[in-house]
Design a protein around this motif. Structure first.
Motif, PDB file in Angstrom:
ATOM      1  N   ILE A 158      33.858  22.185  30.375  1.00 34.17           N
ATOM      2  CA  ILE A 158      33.657  21.391  29.743  1.00 34.17           C
ATOM      3  C   ILE A 158      33.231  20.354  28.513  1.00 34.17           C
ATOM      4  O   ILE A 158      35.178  19.790  27.662  1.00 34.17           O
ATOM      5  CB  ILE A 158      32.618  20.005  30.254  1.00 34.17           C
ATOM      6  CG1 ILE A 158      32.983  19.844  32.010  1.00 34.17           C
ATOM      7  CG2 ILE A 158      32.726  18.337  30.301  1.00 34.17           C
ATOM      8  CD1 ILE A 158      31.545  19.552  32.433  1.00 34.17           C
ATOM      9  N   ILE A 226      35.217  12.313  31.580  1.00 38.57           N
ATOM     10  CA  ILE A 226      34.682  13.434  32.141  1.00 38.57           C
ATOM     11  C   ILE A 226      34.842  13.119  33.726  1.00 38.57           C
ATOM     12  O   ILE A 226      33.651  12.048  34.230  1.00 38.57           O
ATOM     13  CB  ILE A 226      33.065  14.148  31.930  1.00 38.57           C
ATOM     14  CG1 ILE A 226      33.902  14.148  30.617  1.00 38.57           C
ATOM     15  CG2 ILE A 226      32.514  15.323  32.865  1.00 38.57           C
ATOM     16  CD1 ILE A 226      32.479  14.783  29.686  1.00 38.57           C
ATOM     17  N   ILE A 235      38.857  16.226  32.769  1.00 39.39           N
ATOM     18  CA  ILE A 235      38.906  15.261  31.483  1.00 39.39           C
ATOM     19  C   ILE A 235      40.582  15.110  30.672  1.00 39.39           C
ATOM     20  O   ILE A 235      41.632  15.834  30.773  1.00 39.39           O
ATOM     21  CB  ILE A 235      38.855  16.291  30.294  1.00 39.39           C
ATOM     22  CG1 ILE A 235      37.718  17.431  31.557  1.00 39.39           C
ATOM     23  CG2 ILE A 235      38.426  15.895  29.046  1.00 39.39           C
ATOM     24  CD1 ILE A 235      36.554  16.989  31.626  1.00 39.39           C
TER      25      ILE A 235
END
Length: 292
Positions: A158, A226, A235
């Motif tokens: 992430i 997110i 994302i």
């Protein structure tokens, strides 16, 4: 009677074994789906439980509508238009432009955009603008969220994706080194307890240059999205957040609700609407080009 009872017992054991086998096959299919989540782009749509099929059908119609507008853009004569419409129909049948990905989560749909001409951010901006300016509602879809890149859910993945997308979509818009972009991180997690919300947001914020960005929770100009669904994370980094109407396709407190017409309800004579939609698409593209 003993023979009959033994037969029933044997049949019940076979049924239990077959059910277990089916369950294992279903689980393995879901696991295989989760392995293929990395590197996709598209949109996430949310809906009420048990409305997933209606939501999927409605969303595919909206994406098809947008794809047709893209193809009709810059077409000058009717002969070219007919040729492109035939190609669109062929592509629809072969599912080469977009497909449904099973995320194994109630109330959530993910459509993968295979055709790179269909930009998820441009699609969501177009469709939310259309719904809110024309005061119409979706029947099943509640929100539709653009996803620029998908990854397997992990904190490192992430953060690396945020580091990759922020310079690509936001930093190039700065007019001066002293200018700061107001932004907010929007975080949502479903069926995943491995990543903690506050920890993920703080870590993602640490990836954003402090001298070029500042947090504004009430009035953000840009957004870092997110979305986590089990082993899958999507994302997105976008500017002009206000223009997306919080990704909603439902109108709040509307007494006289007008629903978006599906293809079954649309009249054949829709040339005027198509021209208006293409005009809207052109305006959105011009705005995007100015911002880019």
């Amino acid at each position: 009677s003993n023979v009959t009872q033994s037969k029933r017992t044997h049949e019940s054991i076979e049924n239990n074994c077959s059910n277990e086998t089916k369950t294992e096959e279903q689980q393995s299919k879901r696991i295989n789906h989760s392995k293929n989540f990395e590197g996709l782009c598209g949109v996430i749509a949310t809906c009420n439980r048990n409305f997933e099929r209606k939501c999927t059908s409605e969303l595919l119609e909206l994406i098809t509508e947008f794809a047709e507008l893209i193809d009709q853009h810059n077409v000058s004569n009717e002969e070219d238009l007919l040729t492109i419409e035939k190609e669109i129909q062929n592509l629809k049948n072969s599912n080469k432009r977009f497909n449904v990905v099973d995320v194994a989560c109630k109330g959530v749909i993910f459509i993968n955009f295979i055709d790179q001409k269909i930009d998820p951010v441009a699609f969501v901006k177009y469709i939310t603008h259309k719904f809110h300016t024309q005061q119409i509602c979706a029947r099943a879809i509640q929100r539709v969220i653009p996803i620029q890149k998908t990854i397997n859910t992990s904190k490192d993945a992430i953060l690396n994706t945020v580091k990759e997308l922020v310079p690509k979509y936001l930093l190039k818009d700065l007019n001066s080194p002293e200018q700061k972009i107001k932004y907010r991180i929007f975080y949502s997690s479903r069926n995943n307890d491995l990543i903690k919300r506050d920890d993920c947001i703080k870590s993602a914020a640490a990836c954003v240059p402090v001298n070029q960005f500042q947090v504004d929770l009430d009035n953000p100009e840009a957004a870092i999205i997110i979305e986590i669904i089990q082993k899958f994370a999507g994302i997105t980094v976008l500017k002009n957040y206000k223009e997306f109407y919080q990704f909603k396709l439902q109108l709040p407190n509307s007494n006289n609700i007008t629903y978006h017409k599906t293809n079954k309800n649309k009249s054949k004579d829709s040339k005027t609407n198509k021209k208006d939609n293409i005009h809207t698409l052109n305006n959105n593209n011009n705005n995007n080009n100015n911002n880019n």
